[in-house]
Design an enzyme around this catalytic site. Structure first.
Site: not given
Length: 343
Positions: A13, A103
């Site tokens: 990513d 997150e």
């Protein structure tokens, strides 16, 4: 959660932090997919989003996009969802899911608010894009999410390729695992996140072609036949009755989780994926035989859950079969169209 496998498909990513990328070298290094940062908050767009998507596609990688969620209210989450989908639509169709990156909690909102914000964002992304999104979170932060989030597939971060992520209330297995934030890949200067998909390239391609709904909850032969039959009958003058939405109340270990079910031909059906997220049963997919499994047992002729329906991109199984297979009980309230499943 499950351990990684050397046969799993490898990917990365990226965001603008990786700078200019030679995507053909990335592909040659054995990377088959990439999640690209698209946006953050309600107005920010990653400056390299378009060029990263174009470059990855040109090199033959499967591409998904992620949004870094900063909302502290459901209204803000909905605004961020609209911004995210707008940014992604500017580059055309992506093969892999749109992703909510949730997150951290810098504003220190409570657990209930974390869940409400996440669900508001996910539901609006699905409504606006027509595709079911994916949840990205960390091994520790994932403990904040409650069981209803488990209806969404998981991309989990834990930086160790030898120690698998921990189970949470919402998830007992991952679909993607970000196992390093310090990878070295040809074509990229500096460090990059390394990921693996649960399965080989053929399964990842099925995942992509299914419109981001993981194929590990499908029963391709019988469900496809039923879907084809349903489509045929709906085009005739004697079309079958449409499924009726129902409320499903799952009671497990003293906790109740509310979800959506369907009443089809006077039979109650519940989403197969929720066997995993609510009851903890392991739902999987055997790529060799193209057969779904529950707790390692294939859903073939003779299995208690063999009677399933593929509605849209969601697989449903008969509630009565569920109870038979897992020794529970159920109660149906016709007035409220509500089914209670207790194990």
């Amino acid at each position: 959660m499950q351990a990684g496998q050397t046969s799993n498909t490898q990917g990365i990513d990226v965001s603008h932090y990786q700078g200019a990328i030679d995507w053909h070298k990335v592909k040659a290094a054995g990377k088959a997919f990439v999640f690209v940062k698209a946006s953050e908050g309600s107005a920010s767009q990653d400056e390299n989003f378009s060029s990263n998507v174009q470059g990855a596609h040109a090199a033959g990688l499967l591409v998904g996009a992620y949004h870094f969620l900063t909302a502290t209210s459901t209204a803000a989450a909905q605004a961020e969802a609209a911004h995210f989908v707008s940014v992604v639509q500017s580059v055309g169709v992506l093969e892999l899911p749109l992703v909510m990156d949730c997150e951290n909690n810098p504003s220190n909102v409570d657990r209930a608010t974390i869940n409400a914000i996440a669900l508001a964002f996910l539901q609006d992304v699905e409504r606006l894009s027509g595709r079911k999104p994916l949840v990205y979170t960390g091994n520790a932060f994932g403990q904040n999410f409650d069981a209803p989030l488990g209806t969404y597939n998981l991309w989990i971060a834990r930086y160790s390729d030898g120690v698998p992520p921990e189970d949470t209330a919402a998830w007992k297995q991952w679909n993607f695992w970000q196992y390093s934030d310090a990878g070295q890949v040809d074509g990229i200067s500096g460090k990059v996140d390394l990921n693996q998909f649960q399965g080989g390239l053929d399964l990842l391609q099925q995942y992509a072609s299914a419109g981001s709904k993981a194929p590990d909850v499908a029963h391709p032969q019988s469900f496809a036949q039923q879907s084809a039959a349903s489509a045929s009958s709906s085009s005739s003058s004697t079309a079958a009755a449409q499924p009726v939405p129902t409320t499903v109340n799952y009671i497990h270990n003293g906790q109740t989780v509310h979800a959506a079910g369907l009443l089809i031909d006077n039979e109650d059906y519940v989403p197969l994926r929720e066997l995993q997220s609510v009851f903890g049963f392991a739902v999987g997919f055997d790529a060799a035989t193209k057969t779904a499994t529950v707790d390692g047992h294939p859903l073939q002729d003779g299995h208690p859950l063999q009677d399933g329906r593929l509605i849209g991109d969601t697989t449903y199984v008969q509630a009565a079969s569920l109870v038979t297979a897992f020794h529970g009980n159920l109660v149906w309230d016709n007035a409220s169209k509500s089914l209670t499943v207790r194990q």
